[in-house]
Design a protein around this motif. Structure first.
Motif, PDB file in Angstrom:
ATOM      1  N   GLU A  74      -7.329  36.222  38.776  1.00  0.00           N
ATOM      2  CA  GLU A  74      -8.260  36.144  37.638  1.00  0.00           C
ATOM      3  C   GLU A  74      -9.313  37.108  37.741  1.00  0.00           C
ATOM      4  N   GLN A  75     -10.171  37.250  36.726  1.00  0.00           N
ATOM      5  CA  GLN A  75     -11.101  38.175  36.338  1.00  0.00           C
ATOM      6  C   GLN A  75     -12.624  37.589  36.275  1.00  0.00           C
ATOM      7  N   THR A  76     -13.520  37.816  36.961  1.00  0.00           N
ATOM      8  CA  THR A  76     -14.838  37.528  36.560  1.00  0.00           C
ATOM      9  C   THR A  76     -15.539  38.085  35.360  1.00  0.00           C
ATOM     10  N   ALA A  77     -16.663  37.694  35.100  1.00  0.00           N
ATOM     11  CA  ALA A  77     -17.381  38.283  33.746  1.00  0.00           C
ATOM     12  C   ALA A  77     -17.479  39.699  34.118  1.00  0.00           C
ATOM     13  N   THR A  78     -17.768  40.197  35.008  1.00  0.00           N
ATOM     14  CA  THR A  78     -17.991  41.486  35.438  1.00  0.00           C
ATOM     15  C   THR A  78     -16.732  42.474  35.553  1.00  0.00           C
ATOM     16  N   GLY A  79     -15.717  41.773  35.690  1.00  0.00           N
ATOM     17  CA  GLY A  79     -14.451  42.407  35.677  1.00  0.00           C
ATOM     18  C   GLY A  79     -13.685  42.547  37.005  1.00  0.00           C
ATOM     19  N   ARG A  80     -14.368  41.988  37.867  1.00  0.00           N
ATOM     20  CA  ARG A  80     -13.788  41.844  39.503  1.00  0.00           C
ATOM     21  C   ARG A  80     -12.710  40.999  39.558  1.00  0.00           C
ATOM     22  N   GLU A  81     -11.629  41.368  40.264  1.00  0.00           N
ATOM     23  CA  GLU A  81     -10.681  40.668  40.155  1.00  0.00           C
ATOM     24  C   GLU A  81     -10.654  39.646  41.549  1.00  0.00           C
ATOM     25  N   ILE A  82     -10.035  38.389  41.157  1.00  0.00           N
ATOM     26  CA  ILE A  82     -10.153  37.220  42.247  1.00  0.00           C
ATOM     27  C   ILE A  82      -8.559  37.009  42.572  1.00  0.00           C
TER      28      ILE A  82
END
Length: 589
Positions: free
Chosen positions: A9-17
């Motif tokens: 999944e991606q956070t609002a800043t584009g970082r992948e989790i």
């Protein structure tokens, strides 16, 4: 077999989790339901959409279990056989599942969310048909539509109905203007609450401020503080910026400075009309002497810092009752026609005090002798004091009884010299002895138990009259004898109710203080003393509007009114009693 599900999944800043979890078994379920092994929260995915089964070795079988199919490497199908070693990509709605084999031999299913739908069933445009946004116009259209409705309902409609309304007496009818209440910036004051929803009662013309003439159409008895020309001159030259602002205000029809609404601000809620601030008065009175050189008033801008000494209106001729205006900086003297000083009655060691103690409860006197309240009675609202009344306040000690006829005690008529003369001439004196030899008060004053005033002799009734009206007679105890039109009489008594023409004083608001705190009655040895306290005494408690907490903040309106009624009127006191109809009327003023 071990299935390794890797959720990315991606956070609002584009970082992948990235989250991994292993599931051991032969089958996996895929669907929107939270109970599925691979949960895909997408409306295009059925609650239980498909199953993944291990066939043999690295091969997998994917079967759709609902009504919708899925995508395998771009091709839509309902079932597929996949070799995990070779890899494949499954599509469910907007989700992509990449099938591969991890280093430890587990089947790796990597789940991602894509921007576009993989199948027709997952088309985002179609999904909008299930949402509320799909059945409404666009946001822009709706914004414009609502803006037009607001303009029409709350701006155009009141204006049009106002223009078309009937002018004249029916103008105040609230039905003549539709929806004007939506323009109301706040509730009206208590004095004007009856005008709620009747905007045109005050706002006669659209887009024009309330005019003074409109206020005066109801407040007919209210007049200006001073002539308009002098009010303008008292302000002097306005500062450049303020003058420019007033020019702009005048261009839009606003009156002032000094218009009604400059002081009486409306739409401030259901309260009394706000009293003007100190600065409102200081705008004119702060430099009044320089702006109006012919005025007899001093500069005033703050009670604690800039305020002239009080000037009292005292009577200098009791016969003509001619007044003079005297500053309290000097020793005030007033010829009120009386002869006794206050100390005579208030001295605790004096005869009046002993007499009051003996009379006691019969007249409501205390054990310490006379007090101020024994003679000075408050008015109903406690603001002022009633004039001294002989029968009520004095006759407890100063009896005017002169004869007993049977069981009736005859008394001289106070305040009526002609009646007094007639009574004395008609009295049947016992000339063989004086009526009283040594007068005593109280108790048994004379024969028969009645107090009788001193007469020098009873040979001739006319002599008795002259003695009564002499300095040492019964009338001379309080009054100054004189001859009026050649006949014996006394100097008329004046009891002013108010000494200040342009200021209020409320005794009720000072009831916590003793009378002698402000009035030096206990040391007054002359009947002509005017026991008014000067500004120095008032400043021990009262200072200006910005006074510190230890003092009483006192704006100009606390003691002064703007719309002044006639000099000496009892109606000049502002309201302090909400239940008094007279004060309610004054409050409206």
């Amino acid at each position: 077999m071990t299935f390794r599900i890797r959720q990315i999944e991606q956070t609002a800043t584009g970082r992948e989790i990235v989250r991994d979890r292993d599931i051991a078994g032969e089958t996996l379920s895929i669907g929107r339901s939270a109970e599925c092994d691979i949960h895909l929260p997408d409306l295009a995915v059925e609650p239980r959409h498909a199953e993944v089964s291990a066939v043999s070795g690295a091969r997998l079988r994917v079967e759709a279990v609902g009504t919708l199919g899925f995508v395998v490497d771009g091709a839509e199908t309902r079932s597929a056989s996949i070799d995990s070693l070779g890899g494949a990509e499954l599509g469910f709605g907007t989700y992509r599942i990449t099938v591969s084999q991890d280093e430890d031999g587990a089947v790796l299913l990597t789940v991602r969310k894509a921007e576009t739908a993989a199948t027709r069933s997952g088309n985002l445009e179609e999904k909008r048909g299930f949402s509320l946004g799909g059945v409404l116009p666009g946001k822009r259209r709706m914004s414009w539509a609502l803006a037009i409705v607001i303009v029409l309902a709350f701006l155009a409609l009141p204006i049009v109905t106002n223009i078309m309304s009937v002018k004249g007496p029916r103008a105040a009818d609230k039905s003549s203007v539709i929806n004007d209440g939506s323009w109301n910036p706040g509730e009206l004051s208590l004095a004007h609450h009856s005008l709620t929803d009747k905007c045109v009662a005050c706002h006669v013309k659209p887009f024009e401020s309330v005019r003074d003439e409109t206020c005066r159409s109801c407040h007919k008895d209210v007049h200006d503080h001073a002539p308009e020309a002098r009010l303008a001159a008292a302000r002097g030259n306005l500062p450049l910026g303020q003058a420019a602002l007033w020019k702009v205000a005048h261009a839009f029809g606003k009156e002032g400075p000094g218009a009604c609404q400059d002081c009486h601000s409306e739409h401030k809620g259901p309260t009394r009309l706000t009293a003007p601030s100190q600065q409102f008065c200081a705008d004119c009175h702060g430099q009044l002497k320089s702006n109006l050189p012919d005025t007899r008033l001093g500069d005033a801008g703050d009670f604690g810092k800039l305020h002239p000494q009080f000037t009292a209106r005292v009577i200098t001729d009791p016969v003509t009752r001619h007044p003079s205006f005297v500053s309290l900086d000097s020793k005030l003297r007033e010829d009120n026609g009386l002869t006794f000083p206050h100390k005579l009655h208030l001295d605790p060691m004096g005869g009046a005090a002993r007499m009051a103690r003996n009379i006691g409860a019969e007249r409501g006197y205390g054990s310490n002798g006379l007090e101020c309240k024994d003679c000075h009675r408050k008015t109903e609202e406690g603001v002022r004091f009633k004039p001294i009344d002989m029968e009520r306040d004095c006759e407890g000690c100063h009896s005017l009884a002169y004869e007993r006829v049977g069981g009736i005690v005859r008394r001289l008529r106070h305040g009526d010299v002609e009646q007094l003369t007639a009574d004395l001439l008609a009295a049947k004196w016992d000339h063989s002895k004086p009526l009283v030899s040594n007068r005593k008060r109280p108790g048994e004053y004379a024969e028969g138990g009645l107090y009788q005033f001193r007469y020098s002799g009873g040979a001739w009734p006319g002599l008795q009259l002259d003695v009564a009206l002499s300095k040492d007679g019964i009338c001379g105890e309080c009054h100054r004898p004189t001859r009026i039109n050649g006949r014996p009489g006394v100097v008329p008594v004046s009891q002013p109710m108010r000494y200040f023409d342009h200021g209020w004083f409320d005794h009720a608001a000072h009831k916590q203080e003793k009378c002698t705190t402000c009035h030096a009655a206990e040391t007054s040895t002359s009947a002509s003393d005017v026991l008014l306290p000067g500004i120095k005494t008032c400043r021990t408690c009262h200072l200006g509007e910005d006074a510190p907490k230890s003092k009483v903040p006192s704006s100009c309106a606390m003691c002064h009114g703007y719309h002044i009624t006639e000099t000496g009127s009892a109606d000049r006191k502002p309201d302090v009693n909400l239940s008094s109809p007279k004060k309610v009327a004054l409050r409206r003023e």
